[in-house]
Design a protein around this motif. Structure first.
Motif, PDB file in Angstrom:
ATOM      1  N   GLN A   1       1.119   2.627  -0.092  1.00 11.31           N
ATOM      2  CA  GLN A   1       0.400   3.448  -1.062  1.00 11.31           C
ATOM      3  C   GLN A   1       1.317   4.544  -1.596  1.00 11.31           C
ATOM      4  N   GLU A   2       1.205   4.790  -2.896  1.00 12.86           N
ATOM      5  CA  GLU A   2       1.955   5.851  -3.546  1.00 12.86           C
ATOM      6  C   GLU A   2       0.977   6.718  -4.312  1.00 12.86           C
ATOM      7  N   ALA A   3       1.184   8.031  -4.251  1.00 18.71           N
ATOM      8  CA  ALA A   3       0.287   8.961  -4.943  1.00 18.71           C
ATOM      9  C   ALA A   3       1.099  10.048  -5.619  1.00 18.71           C
ATOM     10  N   GLN A   4       0.723  10.363  -6.849  1.00 14.09           N
ATOM     11  CA  GLN A   4       1.374  11.437  -7.599  1.00 14.09           C
ATOM     12  C   GLN A   4       0.290  12.356  -8.153  1.00 14.09           C
ATOM     13  N   TYR A   5       0.407  13.649  -7.866  1.00 14.90           N
ATOM     14  CA  TYR A   5      -0.588  14.619  -8.295  1.00 14.90           C
ATOM     15  C   TYR A   5      -0.221  15.109  -9.696  1.00 14.90           C
ATOM     16  N   LEU A   6      -0.962  14.652 -10.682  1.00 10.80           N
ATOM     17  CA  LEU A   6      -0.627  14.937 -12.078  1.00 10.80           C
ATOM     18  C   LEU A   6      -0.732  16.424 -12.375  1.00 10.80           C
ATOM     19  N   GLY A   7       0.262  16.935 -13.059  1.00  9.26           N
ATOM     20  CA  GLY A   7       0.288  18.351 -13.394  1.00  9.26           C
ATOM     21  C   GLY A   7       0.912  19.201 -12.317  1.00  9.26           C
ATOM     22  N   LYS A   8       1.389  18.572 -11.240  1.00 10.63           N
ATOM     23  CA  LYS A   8       2.006  19.323 -10.139  1.00 10.63           C
ATOM     24  C   LYS A   8       3.406  18.799  -9.834  1.00 10.63           C
ATOM     25  N   GLY A   9       4.108  18.393 -10.858  1.00 10.00           N
ATOM     26  CA  GLY A   9       5.472  17.931 -10.669  1.00 10.00           C
ATOM     27  C   GLY A   9       5.573  16.419 -10.584  1.00 10.00           C
ATOM     28  N   GLN A  10       6.783  15.932 -10.363  1.00  7.75           N
ATOM     29  CA  GLN A  10       7.074  14.503 -10.373  1.00  7.75           C
ATOM     30  C   GLN A  10       7.111  13.878  -8.978  1.00  7.75           C
ATOM     31  N   GLU A  11       6.875  14.660  -7.933  1.00  6.35           N
ATOM     32  CA  GLU A  11       7.002  14.130  -6.575  1.00  6.35           C
ATOM     33  C   GLU A  11       5.970  13.035  -6.311  1.00  6.35           C
ATOM     34  N   VAL A  12       6.421  11.970  -5.668  1.00  4.98           N
ATOM     35  CA  VAL A  12       5.567  10.841  -5.315  1.00  4.98           C
ATOM     36  C   VAL A  12       5.457  10.773  -3.796  1.00  4.98           C
ATOM     37  N   TYR A  13       4.231  10.771  -3.295  1.00  9.34           N
ATOM     38  CA  TYR A  13       3.992  10.720  -1.860  1.00  9.34           C
ATOM     39  C   TYR A  13       3.723   9.265  -1.459  1.00  9.34           C
ATOM     40  N   LYS A  14       4.504   8.780  -0.494  1.00  9.35           N
ATOM     41  CA  LYS A  14       4.402   7.382  -0.092  1.00  9.35           C
ATOM     42  C   LYS A  14       3.834   7.273   1.317  1.00  9.35           C
ATOM     43  N   ASP A  15       3.073   6.222   1.533  1.00  7.74           N
ATOM     44  CA  ASP A  15       2.433   6.008   2.823  1.00  7.74           C
ATOM     45  C   ASP A  15       2.340   4.503   3.068  1.00  7.74           C
ATOM     46  N   SER A  16       2.268   4.126   4.323  1.00  8.47           N
ATOM     47  CA  SER A  16       2.095   2.719   4.672  1.00  8.47           C
ATOM     48  C   SER A  16       1.339   2.629   5.986  1.00  8.47           C
ATOM     49  N   GLY A  17       0.826   1.448   6.276  1.00  7.55           N
ATOM     50  CA  GLY A  17       0.087   1.252   7.512  1.00  7.55           C
ATOM     51  C   GLY A  17      -0.619  -0.089   7.497  1.00  7.55           C
ATOM     52  N   SER A  18      -1.712  -0.167   8.212  1.00  7.47           N
ATOM     53  CA  SER A  18      -2.496  -1.396   8.277  1.00  7.47           C
ATOM     54  C   SER A  18      -3.928  -1.098   7.846  1.00  7.47           C
ATOM     55  N   PHE A  19      -4.686  -2.154   7.591  1.00  7.17           N
ATOM     56  CA  PHE A  19      -6.091  -1.968   7.256  1.00  7.17           C
ATOM     57  C   PHE A  19      -6.924  -3.029   7.962  1.00  7.17           C
ATOM     58  N   ALA A  20      -8.209  -2.706   8.127  1.00  8.22           N
ATOM     59  CA  ALA A  20      -9.121  -3.616   8.820  1.00  8.22           C
ATOM     60  C   ALA A  20     -10.372  -3.822   7.981  1.00  8.22           C
ATOM     61  N   TRP A  21     -10.908  -5.026   8.023  1.00 12.44           N
ATOM     62  CA  TRP A  21     -12.160  -5.337   7.334  1.00 12.44           C
ATOM     63  C   TRP A  21     -13.343  -4.936   8.217  1.00 12.44           C
ATOM     64  N   ASP A  22     -14.449  -4.522   7.592  1.00 20.38           N
ATOM     65  CA  ASP A  22     -15.654  -4.260   8.372  1.00 20.38           C
ATOM     66  C   ASP A  22     -16.343  -5.587   8.686  1.00 20.38           C
ATOM     67  N   LYS A  23     -17.441  -5.536   9.440  1.00 19.50           N
ATOM     68  CA  LYS A  23     -18.079  -6.760   9.907  1.00 19.50           C
ATOM     69  C   LYS A  23     -18.701  -7.584   8.788  1.00 19.50           C
ATOM     70  N   THR A  24     -18.967  -6.943   7.617  1.00 17.12           N
ATOM     71  CA  THR A  24     -19.539  -7.694   6.501  1.00 17.12           C
ATOM     72  C   THR A  24     -18.474  -8.385   5.663  1.00 17.12           C
ATOM     73  N   GLY A  25     -17.204  -8.022   5.884  1.00 12.93           N
ATOM     74  CA  GLY A  25     -16.135  -8.604   5.075  1.00 12.93           C
ATOM     75  C   GLY A  25     -16.119  -8.093   3.656  1.00 12.93           C
ATOM     76  N   SER A  26     -16.695  -6.907   3.414  1.00 12.94           N
ATOM     77  CA  SER A  26     -16.759  -6.373   2.052  1.00 12.94           C
ATOM     78  C   SER A  26     -16.021  -5.057   1.902  1.00 12.94           C
ATOM     79  N   ARG A  27     -15.704  -4.389   2.996  1.00 20.07           N
ATOM     80  CA  ARG A  27     -15.027  -3.095   2.956  1.00 20.07           C
ATOM     81  C   ARG A  27     -13.791  -3.120   3.839  1.00 20.07           C
ATOM     82  N   ILE A  28     -12.806  -2.285   3.457  1.00 21.24           N
ATOM     83  CA  ILE A  28     -11.607  -2.136   4.270  1.00 21.24           C
ATOM     84  C   ILE A  28     -11.401  -0.660   4.594  1.00 21.24           C
ATOM     85  N   VAL A  29     -10.767  -0.406   5.718  1.00 22.17           N
ATOM     86  CA  VAL A  29     -10.431   0.954   6.136  1.00 22.17           C
ATOM     87  C   VAL A  29      -8.931   1.010   6.383  1.00 22.17           C
ATOM     88  N   LEU A  30      -8.242   1.949   5.721  1.00 26.11           N
ATOM     89  CA  LEU A  30      -6.804   2.092   5.867  1.00 26.11           C
ATOM     90  C   LEU A  30      -6.481   2.935   7.088  1.00 26.11           C
TER      91      LEU A  30
END
Length: 261
Positions: free
Chosen positions: A70-99
């Motif tokens: 994941q990459e995020a840039q806060y518009l209007g607060k400079g050009q810095e890009v915040y990067k993140d990584s990890g894993s995600f899991a599906w919920d029991k319904t198979g419709s939602r994910i949690v990072l």
């Protein structure tokens, strides 16, 4: 009489169900849910609401092995890009994910997975309500709606392939902001801003761009790039490749969806 009573009860139950207007619960069918029925892996982009900035430009990539970047840039607060990584899991319904981040200790982010879209959920796992509810959506790259809020890196100009030059800190690019119809970009030397207007299925027009006035060495394509932005009147989108062109279909410049750097 008995049949009439049963019919009345059935009609009453249907009427009550229609009046409630409640959202149907997510299916727990293991054979037909977002996890199994949708092509969910890929890159998702958008600008999420921000309490103290113009928006959070977000690029979230889901991989088949249940990892993400994941990459995020806060518009209007400079050009810095915040990067993140990890894993995600599906919920029991198979419709939602949690990072689950490998490096950030904040509360886990949750999304509802829909066709070609991710919907950001609140901390209780429910859809965010209110006037900005429709803004909490990331669109999958390669769909017609993802032309906005995507970092389009310039790779070809007037038929000539381009590569980052030694004196360039960032790649030439542009981004269409979904709010206010503004466009921001970078020529490889100078930043520029302007406005854009979309029409029909693939029409696009840009205003004359205002840019900074830095002098850079070996900048042979800056003027040509800005000229293309002001000449183009249509576009084509194939996967992660965007082409600015004339109404007759002549290619002026090609871009690819890229990281925020």
């Amino acid at each position: 009489m008995k049949k009439q009573l049963i019919l009345l009860v059935t009609l009453a139950a249907l009427a009550f169900g229609c009046k409630t207007g409640r959202e149907q619960p997510d299916s727990a069918d293991p054979l037909h849910n977002s996890q199994n029925a949708l092509d969910w892996s890929g890159r998702y982009t958008g600008v999420l609401p921000c309490a103290d900035c113009a928006g959070i430009r977000t690029v979230l990539t889901l991989n088949q092995d249940l990892t993400y970047t994941q990459e995020a840039q806060y518009l209007g607060k400079g050009q810095e890009v915040y990067k993140d990584s990890g894993s995600f899991a599906w919920d029991k319904t198979g419709s939602r994910i949690v990072l689950s981040s490998d490096s950030i200790s904040t509360a886990p982010e949750a999304y509802k997975v829909e066709e070609n879209a991710l919907v950001r959920l609140d901390r209780s796992g429910k859809r965010i309500q209110g006037a900005l509810a429709e803004k909490y959506v990331l669109k999958k790259a390669g769909t017609e709606t993802d032309i906005m809020a995507t970092h389009w890196k310039l790779v070809a100009l007037n038929g000539q392939q381009l590569a980052r030059q030694a004196n360039q800190q960032r790649d030439p690019h542009f981004v269409l902001q979904p709010d206010g119809n503004s466009v921001t970009g970078y020529t490889g030397c100078n930043s520029f801003v302007g406005t854009y207007a979309l029409s029909g299925s693939n029409g696009i027009r840009f205003s004359k761009m205002a840019s900074t006035r830095m002098a850079c060495l070996q900048m042979t394509h800056e003027n040509a790039y800005l000229q293309v932005m002001e000449t183009a009147d249509s576009f084509s989108l194939k996967g992660d490749t965007l082409t600015l062109q004339t109404a007759g279909g002549a290619s002026l410049a090609k871009f690819v969806a890229a990281d925020l750097n």
